[in-house]
Scaffold this active site. Structure first.
Site, mmCIF file in Angstrom:
data_model
loop_
_atom_site.group_PDB
_atom_site.id
_atom_site.type_symbol
_atom_site.label_atom_id
_atom_site.label_comp_id
_atom_site.label_asym_id
_atom_site.label_seq_id
_atom_site.Cartn_x
_atom_site.Cartn_y
_atom_site.Cartn_z
ATOM 1 N N GLY A 15 0.821 -1.209 0.000
ATOM 2 C CA GLY A 15 0.000 0.000 0.000
ATOM 3 C C GLY A 15 0.855 1.259 0.000
ATOM 4 N N ARG A 38 0.416 -5.124 -6.016
ATOM 5 C CA ARG A 38 0.541 -6.425 -5.369
ATOM 6 C C ARG A 38 1.102 -7.412 -6.385
ATOM 7 N NH1 ARG A 38 -0.264 -4.743 -0.131
ATOM 8 N NH2 ARG A 38 -2.139 -3.448 -0.013
ATOM 9 N N ASP A 43 2.426 -0.931 11.723
ATOM 10 C CA ASP A 43 2.357 -2.270 12.312
ATOM 11 C C ASP A 43 3.606 -3.107 12.068
ATOM 12 O OD1 ASP A 43 2.013 -2.545 9.585
ATOM 13 O OD2 ASP A 43 0.321 -3.922 9.711
ATOM 14 N N ASP A 67 5.040 -5.223 5.800
ATOM 15 C CA ASP A 67 5.523 -6.569 6.120
ATOM 16 C C ASP A 67 5.591 -7.475 4.895
ATOM 17 O OD1 ASP A 67 2.786 -6.733 5.855
ATOM 18 O OD2 ASP A 67 2.448 -7.878 7.691
ATOM 19 N N THR A 124 4.249 2.345 5.707
ATOM 20 C CA THR A 124 2.855 1.897 5.760
ATOM 21 C C THR A 124 2.113 2.758 6.754
ATOM 22 O OG1 THR A 124 1.377 0.127 6.506
ATOM 23 C CG2 THR A 124 3.613 0.085 7.372
ATOM 24 N N ASP A 148 -0.287 1.917 8.535
ATOM 25 C CA ASP A 148 -0.803 1.135 9.668
ATOM 26 C C ASP A 148 0.123 1.129 10.874
ATOM 27 O OD1 ASP A 148 -3.133 0.459 8.341
ATOM 28 O OD2 ASP A 148 -2.321 -1.404 7.537
ATOM 29 N N ARG A 160 -6.651 -3.277 9.544
ATOM 30 C CA ARG A 160 -7.247 -4.621 9.557
ATOM 31 C C ARG A 160 -6.786 -5.431 10.760
ATOM 32 N NH1 ARG A 160 -5.603 -6.842 3.854
ATOM 33 N NH2 ARG A 160 -3.815 -5.528 4.362
#
Length: 329
Positions: free
Chosen positions: A21, A82, A139, A113, A135, A137, A181
């Site tokens: 992303g 992707r 994460d 990741d 990212t 996120d 998510r």
């Protein structure tokens, strides 16, 4: 971590790609990689569309002008995609051949990741790789911060402020769904900064009756609005909104922010860390190092073993989560 002998001058041609992303600040990072490579008198090529572009041989030489006027732009100049093929050993081997054919002997991977797992695969085939966490996120294990996270949080905060204005005018409860998510970092920080009454994240189980009781306490003492932040991994914000309205009788509206969180001009924080990480990545490759990820810990730029980081988890800050609950009473 893999360390190759030879020191400065070992790597002669660096490639850079963005994968997964997109995140605000990726362009600032690409700019730093390109300009530091040129400053160090090393050849630099941009790989388009992440690993998909690598497999297709979509590479182009970069110069100073290639990255002009991009530091303030969201998205990624190199684009991203992707690539399911790269999950397979055959695709990974083809990617190695593409790099070898182009003469690229060092690679900077900017992404999350999934991007780093691709980087690990290339490392196993002898490619020198440095990872940079990009990212929204936030994460990625081994770092307190990822490029794009600060901008995303501020985008959500701006939306909360706007929604609060109309919520107050109509005496409504508003449920706002944000990205995340598997990680609730965006919801937590934007919810804390925005004064949300409840913050629902994947890492912490919640009881909707408790959430509704909190809403009713606020309503009964005269509050004109309520904001509930929901990370998308928790479940459907639309369904949660329906249940809240049924349980409380309070008029409830749902806003799903979606991909607006990925876009926009990056904040100063994202631009500065991206610039530092991009330039350091080049110097690490030129020092003969590989298998490292750059990160931020306690406000300092650090180098983290990529393999080790990928075996860990980046958990939610439970103290901040508890603080958010206390301050929203």
């Amino acid at each position: 971590m893999q360390v190759f002998a030879g020191g400065i001058g070992l790597v002669q041609h660096i490639g850079v790609l963005t994968s997964g992303g997109d995140a605000p600040g990726m362009n600032a990072c690409v700019r730093a990689v390109v300009r530091m490579a040129i400053y160090r008198k090393v050849k630099i090529s941009g790989i388009m569309r992440g690993y998909a572009g690598l497999l297709a041989g979509e590479m182009k030489p970069m110069d100073l002008g290639s990255v002009g006027d991009i530091i303030h732009r969201g998205g990624t100049l190199l684009r991203t995609a992707r690539c399911k093929e790269f999950y397979e050993s055959e695709g990974q081997e083809r990617g190695v051949r593409r790099l070898q054919e182009a003469g690229i002997d060092g690679l900077v991977v900017i992404g999350g990741d999934g991007s780093f797992r691709g980087a690990q695969a290339l490392m196993r085939h002898g490619i020198s790789v440095i990872g940079i966490p990009g990212t929204i996120d936030n994460d990625i294990p081994g770092t307190d911060y990822t490029i794009g996270f600060d901008t995303a949080v501020n985008t959500v905060l701006d939306a909360i402020n706007k929604i609060r204005d109309t919520a107050t005018s109509h005496d409504r409860t508003n449920v706002i769904e944000v990205m995340g998510r598997r990680a609730g970092h965006i919801a937590l920080l934007s919810g804390l900064a925005g004064g949300a009454e409840s913050i629902l994240v994947p890492e912490v189980p919640f009881d909707l009756d408790v959430v509704c009781a909190r809403l009713m306490r606020g309503h009964n003492r005269g509050k004109l609005h309520s904001i509930i932040l929901v990370a998308e991994g928790v479940g459907s914000a639309v369904e949660l909104g329906k249940q809240i309205e049924q349980k409380t009788g309070l008029e409830t509206r749902v806003t799903i922010l979606g991909h607006i969180q990925r876009g926009g001009s990056p904040t100063a924080t994202d631009r500065i860390w991206a610039s530092q990480m991009g330039s350091r990545a080049v110097d690490l490759l030129l020092a003969g190092k590989s298998g490292l990820m750059l990160g931020v810990r306690r406000g300092e730029l650090v180098e983290v073993d990529l393999d080790k980081a990928m075996t860990e988890r980046h958990g939610l800050d439970q103290e901040l989560y508890q603080l958010a609950g206390i301050l929203s009473i």
